[in-house]
Design an enzyme around this catalytic site. Structure first.
Site, PDB file in Angstrom:
ATOM      1  N   HIS A  68       0.871  -1.178   0.000  1.00  0.00           N
ATOM      2  CA  HIS A  68       0.000   0.000   0.000  1.00  0.00           C
ATOM      3  C   HIS A  68       0.913   1.235   0.000  1.00  0.00           C
ATOM      4  O   HIS A  68       1.992   1.201   0.590  1.00  0.00           O
ATOM      5  CB  HIS A  68      -0.816   0.132   1.290  1.00  0.00           C
ATOM      6  CG  HIS A  68      -1.757  -0.974   1.582  1.00  0.00           C
ATOM      7  ND1 HIS A  68      -1.404  -2.108   2.237  1.00  0.00           N
ATOM      8  CD2 HIS A  68      -3.079  -1.086   1.347  1.00  0.00           C
ATOM      9  CE1 HIS A  68      -2.459  -2.890   2.385  1.00  0.00           C
ATOM     10  NE2 HIS A  68      -3.491  -2.295   1.851  1.00  0.00           N
ATOM     11  N   ASP A  71       2.279   2.001   3.388  1.00  0.00           N
ATOM     12  CA  ASP A  71       3.207   1.008   3.962  1.00  0.00           C
ATOM     13  C   ASP A  71       4.640   1.450   3.680  1.00  0.00           C
ATOM     14  O   ASP A  71       5.538   1.228   4.493  1.00  0.00           O
ATOM     15  CB  ASP A  71       3.081  -0.371   3.286  1.00  0.00           C
ATOM     16  CG  ASP A  71       1.721  -0.994   3.415  1.00  0.00           C
ATOM     17  OD1 ASP A  71       0.974  -0.594   4.313  1.00  0.00           O
ATOM     18  OD2 ASP A  71       1.418  -1.900   2.600  1.00  0.00           O
TER      19      ASP A  71
HETATM   20  C1  ASO Z   1      -4.840  -5.415   3.731  1.00  0.00           C
HETATM   21  C2  ASO Z   1      -5.837  -6.522   3.804  1.00  0.00           C
HETATM   22  C3  ASO Z   1      -5.812  -7.351   2.555  1.00  0.00           C
HETATM   23  C4  ASO Z   1      -5.837  -6.532   1.314  1.00  0.00           C
HETATM   24  C5  ASO Z   1      -4.867  -5.402   1.364  1.00  0.00           C
HETATM   25  C6  ASO Z   1      -5.084  -4.482   0.208  1.00  0.00           C
HETATM   26  O1  ASO Z   1      -5.514  -7.374   4.885  1.00  0.00           O
HETATM   27  O2  ASO Z   1      -6.870  -8.257   2.551  1.00  0.00           O
HETATM   28  O3  ASO Z   1      -5.486  -7.339   0.218  1.00  0.00           O
HETATM   29  O4  ASO Z   1      -4.971  -4.692   2.557  1.00  0.00           O
HETATM   30  O5  ASO Z   1      -5.721  -3.326   0.566  1.00  0.00           O
END
Ligand code: ASO
Length: 406
Positions: A68, A71
């Site tokens: 993400h 992240d």
């Molecule tokens: C975290 C979630 C997951 C998802 C990811 C994407 O645990 O299921 O794929 O974020 O946003």
């Protein structure tokens, strides 16, 4: 199989559980104490995290990773800071990908952690929050394209509601539909050639999530005329939370022509919520791999380990054990799936079961030539007295289990 095992097992490790989570849950603080998660200058910490992440991914010899936006880069205190930080970290990721040969399976934007998204991103009653969410998705799509990402994921983390009493369901669905149309428009504008993936999940974090399961998402895509533009990222644990099996969700998505990728974890029946455990249920995984192999294997998708350590298992070595175990179990599942497919008695039995539909009556019905009245006439003129077609369920389950456990 037509391909090597490696080509079928397109494994990815995720940034968020491995690098960003410290073991905190609703009952207790973090237990992991990773150095880059300690307080410090945010960009400095993001760099340390990237070093640790790529060191880990590389040592695992895993071919792909997923992330993400937040992240990898600090959010900052404004859109400007967010954009600058993310751009700088995209440069870092690009250099690290080149250095290690690691590839990006998919990128995404986190529209669920920041308090601004407490009442949703795209479904928020405030259009300024919608616009902030749009900014993040645009930046994350651009970064994914630049990094050669093969897919872009949209999980509507907070796209849901807690009570219908204060919720305009029609309005929120329209907002979410418009948001997804904008994503499609942006994809074409920037020439991103990867696949857009929607990830269904019910129950959590909001009481009701719009993207409940594969079938619900398909209906939503149809409503907004974008069903040709998306495939689905199916997660084992999300499937079980929806009251389905992982196998069911994969088979449903394949039958609708919208299967794309997998978030692999363990959806066992005791899970009350999304526990993100490493996948070890070989029987379920084998049936999932059987469906995927039968449908021609992964195209742009793969197997992302959306898995985290248990919080009492803080040792970094356990991260290796978890992933290596997950890869071994998936490889075993692939072998079992191939064994079911060789001399595919299931496909043969299914074909036999529906064989009558290729005879004149079945063809005439499905080509639209018949009506209720014409069929009623035909049935009474010919005095139809059809027999029940056996499903041979016990036979098939026993045969499959002999391959899985025998
Ligand atoms: C975290 C979630 C997951 C998802 C990811 C994407 O645990 O299921 O794929 O974020 O946003």
């Amino acid at each position: 199989l037509g391909k090597s095992m490696k080509d079928h097992l397109r494994f990815a490790a995720c940034y968020w559980h491995n690098m960003c989570w410290d073991g905190a849950d609703v009952f207790g603080q973090g237990t992991f104490g990773r150095p880059w998660l300690q307080p410090g200058e945010p960009m400095q910490r993001a760099m340390e995290k990237a070093d640790a992440a790529f060191d880990f991914f590389h040592k695992l010899s895993i071919p792909y990773y997923c992330f993400h936006d937040v992240d990898v880069a600090p959010e900052g205190h404004s859109i400007k800071e967010y954009t600058e930080n993310f751009a700088r970290m995209t440069d870092v990721l690009e250099a690290k990908q080149e250095e290690t040969g690691l590839k990006l399976l998919w990128g995404t934007a986190n529209l669920f952690s920041n308090p601004r998204y407490a009442a949703g991103g795209a479904t928020n009653p405030n259009p300024e929050v919608f616009s902030y969410a749009a900014t993040q998705v645009m930046q994350a799509m651009n970064a994914t394209k630049r990094l050669g990402g093969e897919n872009y994921v949209l999980w509507g983390g907070r796209e849901g509601y807690e009570t219908i009493l204060n919720t305009d369901l029609r309005q929120e669905r329209e907002q979410l539909g418009r948001f997804m149309q904008m994503v499609v428009e942006h994809k074409h504008k920037i020439g991103f050639t990867g696949t857009l993936l929607i990830e269904p999940k019910p129950q959590e974090p909001t009481k009701h999530q719009y993207d409940y399961d594969s079938a619900t998402v398909y209906g939503f895509l149809k409503q907004f005329g974008i069903e040709e533009e998306f495939k689905m990222n199916i997660e084992a644990n999300h499937a079980t939370l929806a009251g389905h099996s992982f196998h069911h969700e994969i088979a449903t998505a394949i039958s609708l022509g919208i299967f794309g990728s997998i978030d692999a974890n363990r959806g066992d029946a005791q899970n009350g919520w999304d526990t993100d455990q490493f996948p070890t249920a070989v029987d379920e995984l084998s049936l999932v791999m059987y469906e995927i192999l039968k449908s021609g294997g992964f195209q742009t998708g793969g197997l992302n380990f959306d898995c985290k350590l248990r919080r009492q298992s803080s040792s970094p070595a356990d991260l290796f054990h978890g992933h290596i175990g997950g890869m071994d179990h998936m490889a075993l599942a692939l072998k079992k799936a191939a064994a079911i497919l060789q001399n595919d008695f299931l496909a043969e039995k299914v074909a036999q079961r529906y064989a009558a539909w290729s005879l004149p009556l079945g063809q005439s019905i499905m080509s639209g030539k018949e009506s209720l009245a014409s069929l009623a006439k035909l049935a009474s003129t010919n005095n139809f007295n059809p027999q029940h077609v056996s499903g041979e369920q016990e036979l098939l389950e026993n045969k499959v289990n002999r391959i899985l456990f025998g």
